[in-house]
Every structure is written in C-alpha cells, then in structure tokens.
Design a protein around this motif. Structure first.
Motif, short mmCIF file in Angstrom:
data_model
loop_
_atom_site.label_atom_id
_atom_site.label_comp_id
_atom_site.label_asym_id
_atom_site.label_seq_id
_atom_site.Cartn_x
_atom_site.Cartn_y
_atom_site.Cartn_z
N ASP A 56 31.57 -1.67 -14.04
CA ASP A 56 30.19 -2.16 -13.92
C ASP A 56 30.00 -2.96 -12.64
N ALA A 57 31.05 -3.64 -12.20
CA ALA A 57 30.93 -4.45 -10.97
C ALA A 57 30.69 -3.59 -9.74
N LYS A 58 31.12 -2.32 -9.79
CA LYS A 58 30.94 -1.43 -8.65
C LYS A 58 29.56 -0.80 -8.62
N LEU A 59 28.78 -0.97 -9.68
CA LEU A 59 27.46 -0.37 -9.75
C LEU A 59 26.38 -1.37 -9.38
N THR A 60 25.28 -0.87 -8.87
CA THR A 60 24.14 -1.73 -8.56
C THR A 60 23.32 -1.97 -9.82
N LYS A 61 22.38 -2.91 -9.75
CA LYS A 61 21.52 -3.21 -10.89
C LYS A 61 20.69 -2.00 -11.29
N ALA A 62 20.25 -1.24 -10.29
CA ALA A 62 19.44 -0.05 -10.58
C ALA A 62 20.28 1.00 -11.33
N GLU A 63 21.55 1.15 -10.91
CA GLU A 63 22.41 2.13 -11.57
C GLU A 63 22.74 1.69 -13.01
N LEU A 64 22.97 0.38 -13.20
CA LEU A 64 23.23 -0.12 -14.55
C LEU A 64 22.03 0.09 -15.46
N LYS A 65 20.85 -0.16 -14.90
CA LYS A 65 19.63 0.02 -15.68
C LYS A 65 19.41 1.49 -16.02
N ALA A 66 19.70 2.39 -15.07
CA ALA A 66 19.54 3.82 -15.32
C ALA A 66 20.53 4.31 -16.37
N ARG A 67 21.76 3.78 -16.32
CA ARG A 67 22.75 4.19 -17.32
C ARG A 67 22.35 3.71 -18.72
N LYS A 68 21.87 2.47 -18.80
CA LYS A 68 21.43 1.93 -20.08
C LYS A 68 20.25 2.72 -20.63
N LYS A 69 19.34 3.10 -19.75
CA LYS A 69 18.17 3.87 -20.17
C LYS A 69 18.60 5.26 -20.65
N ALA A 70 19.60 5.86 -19.96
CA ALA A 70 20.08 7.19 -20.37
C ALA A 70 20.78 7.12 -21.73
#
Length: 276
Positions: free
Chosen positions: A99-113
């Motif tokens: 998770d530390a390697k991902l941006t906030k946008a990527e974390l949000k997109a993964r959570k939404k998926a």
C-alpha cells in the motif's frame, strides 16, 4: 447385477429419509427436558446427565498423566496460535508495504473496485428475508405438533395485577395456538390438557408444558436445499459485474480535500513549569 444393487440402495436411502420421522419432545416443569427420538431410540439432550466419578481414575499416577497430557495439548494449542498470529502479522506487513507504494488515487480506485464486487446491502436484505421465509414456510408446513399438556399459573403481587396478567397470558396462549395451527399441523388440540389459572398466593408465572414436534429428516433437508438453491440463484442475480457496472441512482460524492498534516505536539518534558 451390481448397478441394480446400487440403484436399490439409493432408493432405500431416500425412502428412509422421507419416511423416518424425528420426534422432539419438550417437557417443561421444574426444569426443561428435551428429548429427540429417532427409530424409537431416545436421545436425551436436556437435562444433562450427572457425570459419574470412579475413584480408580483419580490415583496419583493417572492424575499426573492427565495433567501432563493437558499441558502438552495447551502448549501445542498456544504454539499453533502464535504461528497463526505471526503469519497474520506478516501478511499485514506485506500489505502495508504494498500500500505504501501506491498513491491515494490508486488506493481509492482499488477500494472502489473491491466494493463493486460485493452486492449492495439493499439487495442482500430482501434476498435473506425471502430465503428465510421460504425455508420456514416449507419447514413449518411439514411440521406436526402434538400438544399434550399446557398448564400455566399466573400470580402477581396483588389480586388486581394477577387478574390483569391472567387475561394477558390467556389471550397470548390462545393466539399462539391459533398461529401454530395456521403455519403448521397441530394434533390432539381438542384432547390436550390446557389449563390457565390465576394464582393469588404467588407472585410469578409457573409453567407445566409437554409438546412433541414431529418432522421427517427428508423434509428438513428438502427445506435446507430449497432455501440454499434460492439463495444461490438470488445471489448470482444481484452480484454486480465489475466489467459492466449498473448505473447508480445516486450521484457520486465529491472527493474530500487533502488536509495538511498537523504539527507534532511538544513532549511533556519540554513544557514550561507551571507558576502554580
């Protein structure tokens, strides 16, 4: 010849399921007694039988042997728990690194998926209610209840309260029997020993009941299978498809702004001494 034997065994198995009945008897007096009878064999569930103690099992050698065995089992269980905890912590650490390697946008997109793969709560609640109604209607529709005895004594602190409680309990028992008669088959109700009396010398309710529930094992399995297939079919129907998401009737919420990081608070030792 062998195929016919196999077919005959399967037929006998299903005949056994749908013809053998289980009798569940509840006898409530001073304490609750629960007995299940299948093929004439009684299985006493409640009250539990008092354990019989044999003095020969409590010699010093046998006590030490049991203690050593219990200590070994406890150590094995603790080691297994620690191993499981370590594996869980390792997975959490690996997840945090990823998770530390991902941006906030990527974390949000993964959570939404991930959220898009799960059915909505507004779809799950009606499905569960429909499946529960299907199971209970099938189960109670095949259930037969034999009422042998219902004795209730209604007491209260004074005569007026006892009279009011008697009217409430009497009406409740009548409603309960009427509901049971509608959702299932009630046998022996006309010959049943039903008595509801006020008791002006006590201050509580006293029950003395004997009910027997009869149902075939096949009907229980049939109700479970029917409800299970209905749940599976409904779940597949409401499960969302991430590749073709259904349009939502609610507009998307705007993204929250990024708040600045708060400054670190000073240590207690760095604070000036109080003048008081």
């Amino acid at each position: 010849m062998t195929p016919w034997i196999v077919i005959g065994c399967i037929v006998l198995f299903f005949v056994f399921l749908f013809t053998v009945h289980a009798f569940i008897t509840i006898d409530l007096r001073d304490e609750m007694a629960l007995t299940i009878r299948v093929l004439g064999i009684p299985i006493h569930i409640l009250p539990k039988k008092q354990k019989k103690y044999k003095l020969s099992k409590y010699t010093l050698k046998k006590i030490r042997k049991r203690d050593a065995k219990a200590a070994k089992a406890a150590a094995k269980k603790a080691a297994k728990k620690e191993k499981k905890k370590a594996e869980k912590e390792k997975k959490k650490a690996e997840q945090r690194e990823a998770d530390a390697k991902l941006t906030k946008a990527e974390l949000k997109a993964r959570k939404k998926a991930q959220k898009a793969k799960q059915p909505k709560l507004t779809d799950m609640i009606p499905l569960i209610a429909r499946v529960a109604g299907l199971f209970f209607s099938r189960f109670f529709g095949k259930l037969r209840i034999k009422v042998a005895r219902i004795h209730v004594k209604v007491g209260a602190g004074d005569a007026a309260s006892a009279a009011v409680m008697f009217a409430v309990v009497n009406q409740s028992v009548q409603y309960l029997l009427a509901i049971l008669g509608k959702i299932s088959h009630v046998d022996g109700l006309k010959k049943a020993d039903i008595s509801i009396q006020p008791d002006f010398l006590s201050s509580g309710l006293a029950f003395d009941c004997n009910l027997t529930f009869r149902v075939s094992i096949g009907n229980v399995l049939g109700a479970l299978l029917k409800a299970g297939f209905a749940f599976l079919r409904g779940y597949i129907r409401i499960k969302p498809d991430p590749d073709h998401p259904a349009p939502s009737i609610w507009p998307d919420l705007p993204d929250l702004p990024d708040f600045p990081d708060l400054p670190d608070l000073p240590e207690l030792s760095d604070l000036p001494d109080s003048p008081l």
